[in-house]
Design an enzyme around this catalytic site. Structure first.
Site, PDB file in Angstrom:
ATOM      1  N   ASP A  93       1.204  -1.067  -0.126  1.00 45.98           N
ATOM      2  CA  ASP A  93       0.274   0.269  -0.168  1.00 45.98           C
ATOM      3  C   ASP A  93       1.107   1.277  -0.246  1.00 45.98           C
ATOM      4  O   ASP A  93       1.922   1.071   0.516  1.00 45.98           O
ATOM      5  CB  ASP A  93      -0.921  -0.091   1.222  1.00 45.98           C
ATOM      6  CG  ASP A  93      -1.272  -1.224   1.268  1.00 45.98           C
ATOM      7  OD1 ASP A  93      -1.935  -1.595   0.577  1.00 45.98           O
ATOM      8  OD2 ASP A  93      -2.681  -0.929   2.211  1.00 45.98           O
ATOM      9  N   ASP A 108     -13.203  -4.059  -1.382  1.00 47.95           N
ATOM     10  CA  ASP A 108     -13.056  -3.317   0.219  1.00 47.95           C
ATOM     11  C   ASP A 108     -14.256  -3.696   0.585  1.00 47.95           C
ATOM     12  O   ASP A 108     -14.957  -2.419   1.521  1.00 47.95           O
ATOM     13  CB  ASP A 108     -12.307  -1.602   0.315  1.00 47.95           C
ATOM     14  CG  ASP A 108     -11.077  -1.506  -0.353  1.00 47.95           C
ATOM     15  OD1 ASP A 108     -10.801  -2.456  -0.272  1.00 47.95           O
ATOM     16  OD2 ASP A 108     -11.468  -0.394  -0.677  1.00 47.95           O
TER      17      ASP A 108
HETATM   18  O1  1PR Z   1     -10.182   3.137  -4.585  1.00 47.21           O
HETATM   19  O2  1PR Z   1      -9.432   2.148  -7.525  1.00 47.21           O
HETATM   20  O3  1PR Z   1      -8.713   4.381  -5.795  1.00 47.21           O
HETATM   21  O4  1PR Z   1      -8.439   2.049  -5.897  1.00 47.21           O
HETATM   22  C1  1PR Z   1      -7.408   2.404  -4.439  1.00 47.21           C
HETATM   23  C2  1PR Z   1      -6.803   1.200  -3.785  1.00 47.21           C
HETATM   24  O5  1PR Z   1      -6.569   1.206  -2.169  1.00 47.21           O
HETATM   25  C3  1PR Z   1      -8.081   0.035  -3.199  1.00 47.21           C
HETATM   26  O6  1PR Z   1      -7.486  -1.479  -3.915  1.00 47.21           O
HETATM   27  C4  1PR Z   1      -7.531  -0.747  -1.850  1.00 47.21           C
HETATM   28  O7  1PR Z   1      -8.398  -1.387  -0.648  1.00 47.21           O
HETATM   29  C5  1PR Z   1      -6.677   0.050  -1.456  1.00 47.21           C
HETATM   30  N1  1PR Z   1      -7.114   1.289   0.299  1.00 47.21           N
HETATM   31  C6  1PR Z   1      -7.297   2.307  -0.267  1.00 47.21           C
HETATM   32  N2  1PR Z   1      -7.441   2.672   1.081  1.00 47.21           N
HETATM   33  C7  1PR Z   1      -6.054   1.835   1.801  1.00 47.21           C
HETATM   34  C8  1PR Z   1      -6.144   1.851   3.085  1.00 47.21           C
HETATM   35  O8  1PR Z   1      -5.406   0.673   4.026  1.00 47.21           O
HETATM   36  N3  1PR Z   1      -6.425   2.886   3.658  1.00 47.21           N
HETATM   37  N4  1PR Z   1      -5.817  -0.240   1.260  1.00 47.21           N
HETATM   38  C9  1PR Z   1      -6.128   0.620   0.547  1.00 47.21           C
HETATM   39  C10 1PR Z   1      -6.263  -1.667   1.347  1.00 47.21           C
HETATM   40  C11 1PR Z   1      -5.673  -3.643   2.122  1.00 47.21           C
HETATM   41  C12 1PR Z   1      -4.820  -4.607   1.496  1.00 47.21           C
HETATM   42  C13 1PR Z   1      -4.280  -5.416   2.253  1.00 47.21           C
HETATM   43  C14 1PR Z   1      -4.561  -6.018   2.943  1.00 47.21           C
HETATM   44  C15 1PR Z   1      -3.199  -6.665   3.943  1.00 47.21           C
HETATM   45  N5  1PR Z   1      -4.934  -1.929   1.313  1.00 47.21           N
HETATM   46  O9  1PR Z   1      -4.220  -4.789   0.053  1.00 47.21           O
HETATM   47  O10 1PR Z   1      -2.787  -5.039   1.855  1.00 47.21           O
HETATM   48  O11 1PR Z   1      -5.762  -6.220   3.893  1.00 47.21           O
HETATM   49  O12 1PR Z   1      -3.573  -6.688   4.660  1.00 47.21           O
HETATM   50  P1  1PR Z   1      -3.065  -7.260   5.751  1.00 47.21           P
HETATM   51  O13 1PR Z   1      -1.657  -8.589   6.120  1.00 47.21           O
HETATM   52  O14 1PR Z   1      -1.781  -6.673   6.825  1.00 47.21           O
HETATM   53  O15 1PR Z   1      -3.858  -7.819   6.517  1.00 47.21           O
HETATM   54  P2  1PR Z   1      -9.053   3.144  -5.953  1.00 47.21           P
END
Ligand code: 1PR
Length: 523
Positions: free
Chosen positions: A224, A379
């Site tokens: 991320d 999400d």
């Molecule tokens: O909405 O098309 O602009 O895409 C934005 C992207 O960014 C989406 O794929 C969304 O999932 C991601 N995103 C947005 N905000 C966050 C955040 O964390 N604040 N991250 C975010 C999402 C979730 C996973 C993470 C897993 C594993 N991250 O990808 O890596 O949950 O984590 P873990 O193993 O530590 O539990 P758009």
């Protein structure tokens, strides 16, 4: 000097990077004469068959390409570059192929998920210069919904099993073509490319010849990425999507360095999520494109990038389509793009009318780059209910009761990184996205993200049962047993994790050693 036929769709950057990493220079085909004067020609095809043939005709490449092939000169086709050699394809029945090899291209007809995505093996049928130095038990990266079916067996170089055996490489004299992507298949893939490039390559038959292959479950490292308070682009990690600690964005490392580390540790794929993409415009966010360019120079496994893929009008009134944004990502080294927030809005609109406009980001990108290049990132967050009839959504009975003892829940889609919940459930979203042409689902879970409590198996099963495209289980991995659990108790094709790897709690190699013998993996 290697001549590369780039017809403008898909990620040729990966092939160029792989060839350059082997010390060769690449010359891009501009005219038919470039094809005729090539010493060695590489034709990496990505995207859709009809679109590819149409461009080859428009650029007047068909006649020189056929002359080159018929003269038995060194040729390496990759993926669609293999399929192009055949007479026709079910993907575009009215568009003839090159017809260099008798036979056609057919869609997978199997109960397994299609596209066939991931690392699978080769049943080698003939000696070839491609195989020098290989053991024969290596796995290579595939990503396709169609496979070739030669009319006769004499050109079959390898077969691979996916529901049934299909032809995964052909060899006819000096013309060789593979369905798998050597440029995305780590060290083994580079060896195949090097064998093709070498001047005095020896024909070889590897010592271990299998008669059956198996698709590996993939372990994906996710980064991320966003800018921190000091303006640096960093890999961050949230707890249930909250990435701040004492006011600043948690900084877990530099994107390019971490991606390289995970490649070396054996990640089967790497995903970058530009997590503030929903509010920034990625084409102005050049550092992210730079991260992709630099990473793809020395990371030879598939790279997925997400964040901000949508139509956009800038402050001067210029409009960019989601397809243009995606194209920029592909040209910078991405193999797949992932779409998050925009998908929710597209599906909401689709459910109102029931119509496919053909103009949504999913449809447009899939048409040009192929379904396999479009990943949908979901999400979702649990919403508990007492009674399944209380809501119009896909409700499941859960073994994890809610705060007031509720035994039912649905999974609410969110947008803008979990900041806004919508009246749409994740199961419906996944199903509609499949009908619109998505090739894979990246299934996050806000409740589990960063908690190390394990994957939400109920969510994964609910979505997996509803779609026939591959599903990536994400969020909550805290130990190797969680990976084993997700692969034993769900049909997910791959598992993605972030925190456990960033914090160096468990290296990817250890996850794989614990899975070995229990689950098919790439070692
Ligand atoms: O909405 O098309 O602009 O895409 C934005 C992207 O960014 C989406 O794929 C969304 O999932 C991601 N995103 C947005 N905000 C966050 C955040 O964390 N604040 N991250 C975010 C999402 C979730 C996973 C993470 C897993 C594993 N991250 O990808 O890596 O949950 O984590 P873990 O193993 O530590 O539990 P758009």
């Amino acid at each position: 000097m290697i001549t590369l036929l780039d017809y403008g769709a898909g990620n040729v950057r990966s092939v160029i990077n792989a060839i350059e990493s082997l010390g060769e220079q690449v010359h891009l085909v501009k005219t038919g004469n470039d094809i005729l004067s090539a010493e060695k020609l590489v034709f990496p095809g990505v995207g859709a068959f009809g679109n590819m043939m149409e461009i080859l005709h428009r650029k007047n490449f068909v006649a020189p390409l056929l002359d080159y092939l018929k003269a038995d000169r060194p040729f390496l086709g990759i993926c669609l570059g293999l399929q192009a050699l055949f007479e026709k394809s079910e993907e575009a029945p009215d568009v003839p192929g090159l017809g260099f090899i008798p036979g056609d291209v057919q869609r997978f007809s199997t109960d397994l998920s299609v596209p066939h995505i991931g690392w699978n093996g080769l049943n080698i049928q003939q000696p070839s210069r491609l195989f020098a130095g290989l053991e024969g038990n290596e796995k290579f990266y595939f990503v396709h919904s169609y496979h070739v079916k030669p009319a006769t067996n004499d050109t079959v170089l390898t077969t691979t099993d996916y529901g049934y055996g299909f032809v995964s490489a052909i060899q006819k004299g000096k013309v060789i073509a593979t369905q798998f992507h050597p440029e995305k298949s780590g060290e083994s893939g580079l060896r195949i490319l090097e064998n093709f490039l070498s001047k005095d390559g020896k024909v070889a038959m590897p010592p271990e010849i299998s008669s059956r292959t198996c698709l590996a479950k993939r372990i994906i490292a996710c980064l991320d990425v966003r800018t921190n308070n000091s303006g640096d682009l960093v890999v961050t990690k949230g707890d249930q999507y909250d990435v701040r600690e004492k006011g600043d964005v948690r900084n877990l490392g530099k994107p390019v360095d971490l991606a390289r580390r995970y490649y070396e540790e054996g990640a089967d794929e790497i995903t970058f999520l530009n997590i503030t993409g929903f509010r920034d415009f990625p084409l102005e966010d050049m550092p992210m494109l730079d991260v992709l360019r630099k990473t793809s120079r020395n990371v030879f496994v598939p790279l997925t990038i997400g964040g901000g893929i949508r139509d956009y009008t800038d402050k001067d009134g210029r409009t960019y389509t989601a397809l243009e944004v995606a194209a920029k990502y592909f040209r910078s080294g991405a193999d797949k793009i992932s779409i998050g927030s925009n998908t929710v809005l597209v599906v909401e609109a689709h459910l109102k009318t029931g119509l496919k406009t053909g103009r949504s980001a999913i449809e447009e990108i899939a048409r040009v780059y192929g379904n396999q290049a479009v990943v949908i990132s979901i999400d979702p967050r649990r919403v508990y209910v007492d009674n399944p009839e209380d809501v119009q959504h896909r409700v499941i009975k859960t073994d994890i009761p809610g705060p007031n003892g509720e035994s039912y829940c649905w999974y609410q889609c969110t947008i803008k990184g979990g900041r806004e919940g919508r009246e749409l459930d994740a199961v419906t979203l996944a199903q509609v996205c499949e009908t619109l042409g998505a090739g894979e689902i990246l299934l996050n879970c806000i409740d589990r993200d960063g908690t190390s409590q394990g994957f939400d198996l109920e969510l994964i099963n609910a979505v997996k049962e509803a779609v026939s495209i591959p599903v990536i289980a994400s969020s909550g991995a805290g130990c190797p047993e969680h990976f084993l659990e997700v692969f034993k108790k769900t049909e997910a094709e791959s598992a993605l994790a972030a925190g456990i790897f960033h914090r160096k709690e468990v290296p990817i190699g250890q996850v794989k050693s614990e899975l070995k013998g229990e689950v098919e993996i790439r070692v």
